[in-house]
Write a protein that holds these residues in place. Sequence first.
Motif, PDB file in Angstrom:
ATOM      1  N   ASN A 225       0.779  -1.250   0.000  1.00  0.00           N
ATOM      2  CA  ASN A 225       0.000   0.000   0.000  1.00  0.00           C
ATOM      3  C   ASN A 225       0.809   1.299   0.000  1.00  0.00           C
ATOM      4  OD1 ASN A 225      -2.763   0.278  -0.315  1.00  0.00           O
ATOM      5  ND2 ASN A 225      -2.972   1.255   1.687  1.00  0.00           N
ATOM      6  N   VAL A 226       2.110   1.215  -0.279  1.00  0.00           N
ATOM      7  CA  VAL A 226       2.927   2.426  -0.231  1.00  0.00           C
ATOM      8  C   VAL A 226       2.933   3.193  -1.563  1.00  0.00           C
ATOM      9  CG1 VAL A 226       4.462   1.630   1.604  1.00  0.00           C
ATOM     10  CG2 VAL A 226       4.992   1.061  -0.777  1.00  0.00           C
ATOM     11  N   GLY A 227       2.478   2.517  -2.649  1.00  0.00           N
ATOM     12  CA  GLY A 227       2.407   3.193  -3.949  1.00  0.00           C
ATOM     13  C   GLY A 227       3.322   2.598  -5.009  1.00  0.00           C
ATOM     14  N   LYS A 228       3.723   1.323  -4.837  1.00  0.00           N
ATOM     15  CA  LYS A 228       4.622   0.684  -5.815  1.00  0.00           C
ATOM     16  C   LYS A 228       3.963   0.573  -7.188  1.00  0.00           C
ATOM     17  CE  LYS A 228       4.946  -3.038  -3.293  1.00  0.00           C
ATOM     18  NZ  LYS A 228       4.099  -2.563  -2.193  1.00  0.00           N
ATOM     19  N   SER A 229       2.724   0.090  -7.191  1.00  0.00           N
ATOM     20  CA  SER A 229       2.038  -0.088  -8.476  1.00  0.00           C
ATOM     21  C   SER A 229       1.724   1.262  -9.107  1.00  0.00           C
ATOM     22  CB  SER A 229       0.757  -0.896  -8.286  1.00  0.00           C
ATOM     23  OG  SER A 229       1.080  -2.159  -7.738  1.00  0.00           O
ATOM     24  N   SER A 230       1.439   2.269  -8.272  1.00  0.00           N
ATOM     25  CA  SER A 230       1.204   3.615  -8.802  1.00  0.00           C
ATOM     26  C   SER A 230       2.461   4.104  -9.511  1.00  0.00           C
ATOM     27  CB  SER A 230       0.859   4.596  -7.670  1.00  0.00           C
ATOM     28  OG  SER A 230      -0.195   4.083  -6.894  1.00  0.00           O
ATOM     29  N   GLY A 248      -1.889  -5.293  -0.078  1.00  0.00           N
ATOM     30  CA  GLY A 248      -1.793  -6.652  -0.628  1.00  0.00           C
ATOM     31  C   GLY A 248      -2.515  -6.784  -1.962  1.00  0.00           C
ATOM     32  N   THR A 249      -2.663  -5.681  -2.675  1.00  0.00           N
ATOM     33  CA  THR A 249      -3.344  -5.726  -3.973  1.00  0.00           C
ATOM     34  C   THR A 249      -2.521  -6.502  -5.001  1.00  0.00           C
ATOM     35  OG1 THR A 249      -4.390  -3.595  -3.562  1.00  0.00           O
ATOM     36  CG2 THR A 249      -4.295  -4.325  -5.852  1.00  0.00           C
ATOM     37  N   THR A 250      -1.252  -6.164  -5.112  1.00  0.00           N
ATOM     38  CA  THR A 250      -0.396  -6.844  -6.100  1.00  0.00           C
ATOM     39  C   THR A 250       0.090  -8.157  -5.510  1.00  0.00           C
ATOM     40  OG1 THR A 250       0.353  -4.694  -6.867  1.00  0.00           O
ATOM     41  CG2 THR A 250       1.650  -6.591  -7.563  1.00  0.00           C
ATOM     42  N   ASN A 329       7.218   8.372  -0.747  1.00  0.00           N
ATOM     43  CA  ASN A 329       5.991   8.699  -1.481  1.00  0.00           C
ATOM     44  C   ASN A 329       4.935   9.318  -0.543  1.00  0.00           C
ATOM     45  OD1 ASN A 329       4.276   8.758  -3.720  1.00  0.00           O
ATOM     46  ND2 ASN A 329       3.417   6.736  -3.234  1.00  0.00           N
ATOM     47  N   LYS A 330       3.902   9.797  -1.139  1.00  0.00           N
ATOM     48  CA  LYS A 330       2.751  10.404  -0.439  1.00  0.00           C
ATOM     49  C   LYS A 330       3.153  11.687   0.293  1.00  0.00           C
ATOM     50  CE  LYS A 330       0.451   5.912  -0.129  1.00  0.00           C
ATOM     51  NZ  LYS A 330      -0.586   5.080   0.473  1.00  0.00           N
ATOM     52  N   ASP A 332       2.149  14.480  -0.347  1.00  0.00           N
ATOM     53  CA  ASP A 332       0.988  15.376  -0.226  1.00  0.00           C
ATOM     54  C   ASP A 332       0.394  15.341   1.174  1.00  0.00           C
ATOM     55  OD1 ASP A 332      -1.402  13.054  -0.856  1.00  0.00           O
ATOM     56  OD2 ASP A 332       0.576  12.714  -1.742  1.00  0.00           O
ATOM     57  N   LEU A 356       2.808  10.564  -5.906  1.00  0.00           N
ATOM     58  CA  LEU A 356       2.320  10.022  -7.176  1.00  0.00           C
ATOM     59  C   LEU A 356       0.911  10.498  -7.489  1.00  0.00           C
ATOM     60  CD1 LEU A 356       4.037   6.595  -6.901  1.00  0.00           C
ATOM     61  CD2 LEU A 356       4.242   8.140  -8.843  1.00  0.00           C
ATOM     62  N   THR A 357       0.157  10.862  -6.463  1.00  0.00           N
ATOM     63  CA  THR A 357      -1.186  11.383  -6.759  1.00  0.00           C
ATOM     64  C   THR A 357      -1.110  12.848  -7.188  1.00  0.00           C
ATOM     65  OG1 THR A 357      -1.439  11.681  -4.392  1.00  0.00           O
ATOM     66  CG2 THR A 357      -2.582   9.813  -5.356  1.00  0.00           C
TER      67      THR A 357
END
Length: 452
Positions: A225-230, A248-250, A329-330, A332, A356-357
């Motif tokens: 959830n840290v933004g790897k896929s983003s 745990g999405t990927t 990341n993040k 913002d 990344l957002t």
Amino acid sequence: MNKDTIAAIATPLGEGGIGIVRLSGNEAINIAQRISSLSLRELPPRRMTLGFVVLEDTRLDRVLWVVMPGPHSFTGEDVVEIHCHGGLKVTELVLEAVIKSGARLAEPGEFSKRAFLNGKMDLAQAEAIVDVIRAKTATSLRVAFRVLEGHLSEKIEGIRETLLSTLSTIEASIDYPEDVEEPDRDQLKDTLGSITEDLNELIRSYRKGKSLREGYLVTIVGRPNVGKSSLLNHLAKEEKAIVTDIPGTTRDVVEVEINVGGVPVVFADTAGLRETEDKVESIGVGKSKAYLSKADLVLWVLDSSEELTVEDRKIAEMLDGKDVIVILNKQDKPSKISASEIERLVENTTILPLSLTEKTGLDSFMAELENRVSLGGAEAMGEVLITRVRHKNALDNALDAIKHAIGFVPTSPLDLIAIDLRIAYSALGEITGHTVKEDVIDRIFSEFCIGK
Ligand SMILES: Nc1nc2c(ncn2[C@@H]2O[C@H](COP(=O)(O)OP(=O)(O)OP(=O)(O)O)[C@@H](O)[C@H]2O)c(=O)[nH]1
Ligand SMILES: [Mg+2]
């Protein structure tokens, strides 16, 4: 020398505008004559002539015939090329016909191997044919083509010549001590010193050369959830990997190949690293670790809005000895991680803040990435680079022998120096193929495709 005549389809299997069947050997022209509407021996050499392939008195295809009598051909032997329409059946039938007429199906790389054995090119140049064909970026192609043109061989031969003339002075003074003076030891030291520099320069180029030939693997790792896929999607400029707010999405590795400053780079997005009971996810975590260990560069992504966790510290341990860029990341959101905390965990790294957002920090990230990956890319174009481990090993062996010899220069007997110089001379000859063993030659050419 090989007496039999070989044949193969030289173009890729499939449909295309043109499909080429190539023959090489003493009987190439006689064999091709049996299926040609033209009188092949009367054709102007190395020019295309329109004619037909005729099988059992029936025209099979309208083709262009090219006859290249040896030694002025790719292999140095008589070569005939039949440029047919590019269909599977046409080329297959033409190949079948020349085999029936006495040619033998070529082994992988056999045309190039014959070119090497007949002295049309040396081993480094022959290997470069494969690299030219497989080059993935314009830079890789340029580097491979310079080797094909003989620039690497020239350098190696230059060093070998210096070694040989040094050796002959030494040996003359050993054999005829009354007539020939011993070479000047200071001068000998200078000569060997400058050879060492040349060898070192070539060896140093291997890192860059290898990336250009084989590609470069960048693995993206971090907690869930840290933004790897983003990050991967940003690099790919499309939604390659699924992004959700569920940790745990990927679960599998998602690879994307991108040209970064001329280097073909594979970016691998991986499953977030954590302890998990979930069977699928834990297989994914295993894969992440495998990709981490084989990476040329690691992008460690952190969620800077959360404090460092035990898991982060475990990841940091896995990064030991790796080339790493740390991405906070993040940005913002309010930041809870400081650069100094990271510096305590990972040595000699670059830390880049990113969102990344909000798309901030991305320019400096791309600049750093290009810098690391291309290893000073653009200005390397004119250089000769070492791209193969076989060449690097030979250079390492030559360098070791030269260093050993330098140790002998001040006071030791000259024949000890001569032994090392001969080792270096022969090691360098492996690159160009002057001193290489037959099984090595066979292995090199078996990597080629049929028809090459
Ligand atoms: N606020 C903020 N959220 C972000 C940023 N980058 C990514 N996210 C969000 O973080 C969540 C996780 O992003 P992913 O890219 O799926 O993270 P991941 O590291 O691939 O996660 P796993 O696949 O579970 O390991 C998503 O909801 C993203 O929209 C950012 O810069 N700022
Ligand atoms: Mg992911």
